[in-house]
Design a protein around this motif. Structure first.
Motif, short mmCIF file in Angstrom:
data_model
loop_
_atom_site.label_atom_id
_atom_site.label_comp_id
_atom_site.label_asym_id
_atom_site.label_seq_id
_atom_site.Cartn_x
_atom_site.Cartn_y
_atom_site.Cartn_z
N ASN A 135 51.83 27.41 31.90
CA ASN A 135 52.40 26.41 30.98
C ASN A 135 51.58 26.21 29.71
N GLY A 136 50.89 27.23 29.31
CA GLY A 136 50.11 27.16 28.09
C GLY A 136 49.41 28.48 27.83
N VAL A 137 48.53 28.47 26.84
CA VAL A 137 47.81 29.67 26.42
C VAL A 137 46.34 29.51 26.79
N PRO A 138 45.80 30.37 27.66
CA PRO A 138 44.41 30.23 28.09
C PRO A 138 43.43 30.17 26.91
N GLY A 139 42.62 29.13 26.89
CA GLY A 139 41.57 29.00 25.88
C GLY A 139 42.04 28.51 24.52
#
Length: 378
Positions: free
Chosen positions: A120-124
């Motif tokens: 549910n998002g972009v790592p980092g």
């Protein structure tokens, strides 16, 4: 976890669950090589991405304001005053302070997108955005341009900020003709936000001068020639004639905002040139705060020079005639190519369809890890 972050969060009234959560976030953000982390399997990524930042048990007496990416916890006045005194912030003694937490969510075309396998998002991404913005804010301050709303960075995902009174303008600067400016130009328009454009320009060509092309921040009503809509293009003359409606203290401050925009753009552009990147265009935001003596001053706010708020191109590829995006524009282009009907992403009259598309589409994991690579590389 960084001891300063633990100490500071305890001072802010956060309980041990908050501290443990941010300990996980710190581990993610402080990987020896965050790019390697971005390539790990998607199930591992899903468990460490910060998708929701609005439910942390941080003491506040106001509703948490949660935008597309950031959540803002306004502290109680007692806690704000205590922190101002104990930390020696250069702000008014009664200035409202907030804990601002950035998530790893990604927004494009005014929608939040997610990937397969619960990603549910972009790592980092959150830590990268905070680090990039804070780096440029520090550079601006070092060069005596202006300060920002950030008072302290106790954690890679967290800012301590002061409340600023925003100037109701999206301060946009463009060095190349691309995006919405090119779309208007290709339709035969030769005036863009009061800037006269010459004949014979090509798509993605460098402009002779840096152009300021402001738009509205929020809906401004009752001004002739200014559309009553958010993010509507406007001319400088409209701002001059109605500077108080846009929340400028004086007409002279209009000149100052333009100077800070140009000088900030130039500083970032020169630094990116050193790493073979082109600073194409960007959006800044400005506002007013009071210092310890109660004097109002204009500051930079929101974020600056990030892949979210700017177009950044690879210089070597550009010189070979190719456009390689090192910003969120690459993700936007992916979405336009990925779906069969790109008009749903571009047509404001189809917003409900777009929201449904974003809500029900599990994007390929690689699409989000590619964004992670872009953000953490910068």
């Amino acid at each position: 976890m960084c001891l300063v972050a633990v100490y500071y969060l305890k001072k802010l009234g956060a309980n041990i669950n908050t501290i443990l959560l941010l300990n996980v976030l710190y581990t993610v953000a402080d990987f020896g090589n965050i790019q390697n982390f971005a390539r790990r399997n998607s199930m591992s990524q899903a468990s460490t991405v910060l998708a929701i930042a609005s439910d942390l048990p941080i003491k506040t007496d106001q509703p948490v304001h949660s935008g597309k990416v950031r959540s803002v916890y306004w502290l109680t006045q007692d806690d704000s005053s205590r922190l101002i005194a104990s930390r020696g912030y250069d702000v008014a003694p009664d200035a409202p302070l907030a804990v601002m937490v950035i998530s790893d969510r990604i927004s494009a075309f005014d929608c939040i997108w997610h990937g397969e396998n619960g990603l549910n998002g972009v790592p980092g991404k959150g830590a990268a955005l905070n680090a990039i913005s804070n780096y440029w804010f520090d550079k601006f301050k070092e060069q005596d341009l202006a300060e920002s709303h950030i008072l302290e960075v106790p954690h890679p995902y967290v800012w301590i900020v002061q409340r600023a009174e925003p100037i109701m303008i999206e301060a946009i600067a463009r060095q190349y003709i691309t995006g919405s400016m090119w779309r208007s130009y290709s339709k035969g328009e030769r005036d863009f936000c009061g800037n006269s454009l010459p004949e014979g320009l090509s798509r993605d060509e460098r402009l002779k001068d840096l152009l300021i092309t402001p738009s509205t921040k929020g809906v401004i009503t009752g001004i002739e020639g200014v559309p009553e809509a958010d993010d509507a293009n406007i001319e400088r003359k409209s701002i001059e004639d109605n500077f108080r409606a846009f929340n400028f203290d004086s007409l002279e401050d209009l000149d100052r905002y333009e100077l800070l925009l140009k000088e900030g753009f130039s500083l970032i552009s020169n630094h990116l040139e050193e790493i073979n990147q082109i600073f194409v265009d960007t959006k800044f935001e400005f506002g007013y705060v009071k210092n310890t003596t109660g004097e109002r001053k204009m500051i930079y706010m929101d974020e600056v020079g990030t892949p979210d708020s700017s177009r950044i191109w690879d210089a070597s590829e550009y010189n070979r005639g190719n456009i390689v995006e090192n910003s969120k524009e690459g993700f936007r282009k992916f979405l336009l190519d990925y779906f069969d009907d790109p008009d749903v992403l571009l047509n404001s009259d189809r917003m409900s369809e777009r929201e449904s598309l974003a809500r029900n589409s599990d994007l390929p994991v690689k699409a989000l890890t590619d964004v992670s690579e872009t953000y953490t590389s910068i």
